[in-house]
Design a protein around this motif. Structure first.
Motif, PDB file in Angstrom:
ATOM      1  N   PRO A   1       0.804  -1.392  -0.206  1.00 45.08           N
ATOM      2  CA  PRO A   1      -0.120  -0.016   0.042  1.00 45.08           C
ATOM      3  C   PRO A   1       0.376   1.376  -0.304  1.00 45.08           C
ATOM      4  O   PRO A   1       0.908   2.144  -0.478  1.00 45.08           O
ATOM      5  CB  PRO A   1      -0.900  -0.095   1.341  1.00 45.08           C
ATOM      6  N   ILE A   2       2.351   0.784   1.245  1.00 42.34           N
ATOM      7  CA  ILE A   2       2.678   2.353   0.858  1.00 42.34           C
ATOM      8  C   ILE A   2       3.408   2.570  -0.528  1.00 42.34           C
ATOM      9  O   ILE A   2       3.587   3.938  -0.888  1.00 42.34           O
ATOM     10  CB  ILE A   2       3.789   1.889   1.856  1.00 42.34           C
ATOM     11  N   ARG A   3       3.899   1.334  -1.362  1.00 44.56           N
ATOM     12  CA  ARG A   3       4.623   1.705  -2.661  1.00 44.56           C
ATOM     13  C   ARG A   3       3.072   2.327  -3.936  1.00 44.56           C
ATOM     14  O   ARG A   3       3.259   3.452  -4.523  1.00 44.56           O
ATOM     15  CB  ARG A   3       5.043   0.094  -3.099  1.00 44.56           C
ATOM     16  N   THR A   4       1.530   1.539  -3.421  1.00 46.22           N
ATOM     17  CA  THR A   4       1.177   1.641  -4.577  1.00 46.22           C
ATOM     18  C   THR A   4       0.551   3.731  -4.336  1.00 46.22           C
ATOM     19  O   THR A   4       0.672   4.518  -4.757  1.00 46.22           O
ATOM     20  CB  THR A   4      -0.036   1.498  -4.085  1.00 46.22           C
ATOM     21  N   THR A   5       0.357   4.070  -2.773  1.00 41.79           N
ATOM     22  CA  THR A   5       0.344   5.662  -3.011  1.00 41.79           C
ATOM     23  C   THR A   5       1.686   6.355  -3.552  1.00 41.79           C
ATOM     24  O   THR A   5       1.154   7.906  -3.853  1.00 41.79           O
ATOM     25  CB  THR A   5       0.439   5.786  -1.233  1.00 41.79           C
ATOM     26  N   LEU A   6       3.100   5.978  -2.779  1.00 46.87           N
ATOM     27  CA  LEU A   6       3.474   6.787  -3.579  1.00 46.87           C
ATOM     28  C   LEU A   6       3.342   6.400  -4.648  1.00 46.87           C
ATOM     29  O   LEU A   6       4.082   7.935  -5.422  1.00 46.87           O
ATOM     30  CB  LEU A   6       5.427   5.972  -3.008  1.00 46.87           C
ATOM     31  N   GLU A   7       3.485   5.849  -5.371  1.00 44.57           N
ATOM     32  CA  GLU A   7       3.139   6.188  -6.654  1.00 44.57           C
ATOM     33  C   GLU A   7       2.026   6.763  -7.488  1.00 44.57           C
ATOM     34  O   GLU A   7       2.292   7.672  -8.738  1.00 44.57           O
ATOM     35  CB  GLU A   7       2.587   4.443  -7.572  1.00 44.57           C
ATOM     36  N   LEU A   8       0.848   6.917  -6.841  1.00 42.82           N
ATOM     37  CA  LEU A   8      -0.129   7.050  -7.232  1.00 42.82           C
ATOM     38  C   LEU A   8       0.485   9.227  -7.092  1.00 42.82           C
ATOM     39  O   LEU A   8       0.324  10.129  -7.420  1.00 42.82           O
ATOM     40  CB  LEU A   8      -1.011   7.419  -7.033  1.00 42.82           C
ATOM     41  N   LEU A   9       0.599   9.330  -5.578  1.00 44.97           N
ATOM     42  CA  LEU A   9       0.996  10.560  -5.513  1.00 44.97           C
ATOM     43  C   LEU A   9       2.515  10.724  -5.123  1.00 44.97           C
ATOM     44  O   LEU A   9       2.528  12.539  -4.715  1.00 44.97           O
ATOM     45  CB  LEU A   9       0.575  10.850  -3.910  1.00 44.97           C
ATOM     46  N   GLY A  10       3.320  10.779  -5.295  1.00 50.69           N
ATOM     47  CA  GLY A  10       5.176  10.966  -5.156  1.00 50.69           C
ATOM     48  C   GLY A  10       5.132  11.994  -6.013  1.00 50.69           C
ATOM     49  O   GLY A  10       4.368  12.121  -7.304  1.00 50.69           O
ATOM     50  N   GLY A  11       6.205  12.351  -6.318  1.00 52.85           N
ATOM     51  CA  GLY A  11       7.141  13.235  -7.208  1.00 52.85           C
ATOM     52  C   GLY A  11       6.808  14.482  -6.077  1.00 52.85           C
ATOM     53  O   GLY A  11       6.125  14.979  -5.024  1.00 52.85           O
ATOM     54  N   LYS A  12       7.230  15.386  -7.313  1.00 55.43           N
ATOM     55  CA  LYS A  12       7.621  17.140  -6.412  1.00 55.43           C
ATOM     56  C   LYS A  12       5.732  17.992  -7.093  1.00 55.43           C
ATOM     57  O   LYS A  12       5.885  18.393  -6.100  1.00 55.43           O
ATOM     58  CB  LYS A  12       8.427  17.747  -7.598  1.00 55.43           C
ATOM     59  N   TRP A  13       5.223  17.537  -7.637  1.00 57.78           N
ATOM     60  CA  TRP A  13       4.365  18.537  -7.749  1.00 57.78           C
ATOM     61  C   TRP A  13       2.411  17.551  -7.961  1.00 57.78           C
ATOM     62  O   TRP A  13       2.154  18.991  -7.509  1.00 57.78           O
ATOM     63  CB  TRP A  13       4.262  18.718  -9.380  1.00 57.78           C
ATOM     64  N   LYS A  14       2.393  16.632  -7.707  1.00 59.06           N
ATOM     65  CA  LYS A  14       1.501  16.111  -7.507  1.00 59.06           C
ATOM     66  C   LYS A  14       0.792  16.444  -6.857  1.00 59.06           C
ATOM     67  O   LYS A  14      -0.561  16.546  -6.729  1.00 59.06           O
ATOM     68  CB  LYS A  14       0.665  14.334  -7.554  1.00 59.06           C
ATOM     69  N   LEU A  15       0.980  16.304  -5.321  1.00 56.33           N
ATOM     70  CA  LEU A  15       0.691  16.618  -3.789  1.00 56.33           C
ATOM     71  C   LEU A  15      -0.246  17.535  -4.032  1.00 56.33           C
ATOM     72  O   LEU A  15      -1.300  18.560  -4.017  1.00 56.33           O
ATOM     73  CB  LEU A  15       0.794  16.309  -3.332  1.00 56.33           C
ATOM     74  N   LEU A  16       1.003  19.253  -5.381  1.00 54.74           N
ATOM     75  CA  LEU A  16       0.429  20.280  -5.192  1.00 54.74           C
ATOM     76  C   LEU A  16      -0.783  20.669  -5.888  1.00 54.74           C
ATOM     77  O   LEU A  16      -1.507  21.674  -5.675  1.00 54.74           O
ATOM     78  CB  LEU A  16       1.696  21.161  -5.268  1.00 54.74           C
ATOM     79  N   ILE A  17      -0.426  19.775  -7.008  1.00 54.67           N
ATOM     80  CA  ILE A  17      -1.905  20.022  -8.060  1.00 54.67           C
ATOM     81  C   ILE A  17      -3.281  19.201  -7.026  1.00 54.67           C
ATOM     82  O   ILE A  17      -4.443  20.471  -7.187  1.00 54.67           O
ATOM     83  CB  ILE A  17      -1.718  19.460  -9.063  1.00 54.67           C
TER      84      ILE A  17
END
Length: 109
Positions: free
Chosen positions: A13-29
């Motif tokens: 589940p943590i890997r899935t969350t990181l794949e969906l939300l990880g990176g510099k911009w996704k959470l900001l968007i």
């Protein structure tokens, strides 16, 4: 949380969350879309450090994953709006917790 209860694997589940939300911009968007549907230009103004190419790419990724919905009105000039889907709205408590963590971390310095 027990470390034994969570095995790191392809279906973790943590890997899935990181794949969906990880990176510099996704959470900001996602955060910017939390209040209302926005057009590309409004998102660019809200996140001035992101390039237009990267914004378009991240919006496509978020749309493909079902976290963001894209509404094309079929007008000339083109009018396209982005808004959070139900799945995307489920990320908002996580974003709030991350904000709270950062504020607490900064106060502890």
């Amino acid at each position: 949380m027990s470390k034994e209860a969570l095995r790191v694997s392809n279906r973790c589940p943590i890997r899935t969350t990181l794949e969906l939300l990880g990176g510099k911009w996704k959470l900001l968007i996602l955060f910017q879309l939390s209040g209302e549907a926005l057009r590309l230009s409004a998102l660019k103004k809200a996140i001035p450090d992101i390039s237009e190419k990267m914004l378009i790419q991240e919006l496509k990724n978020l749309t493909d994953s079902g976290l963001v919905l894209r509404q094309n009105y079929g007008e000339v000039p083109p009018r396209v709006e982005y808004r959070l889907s139900e799945k995307g709205q489920k990320a908002l408590p996580l974003i709030a917790q991350m904000r709270d963590f950062a504020l607490a971390y900064e106060q502890a310095e």
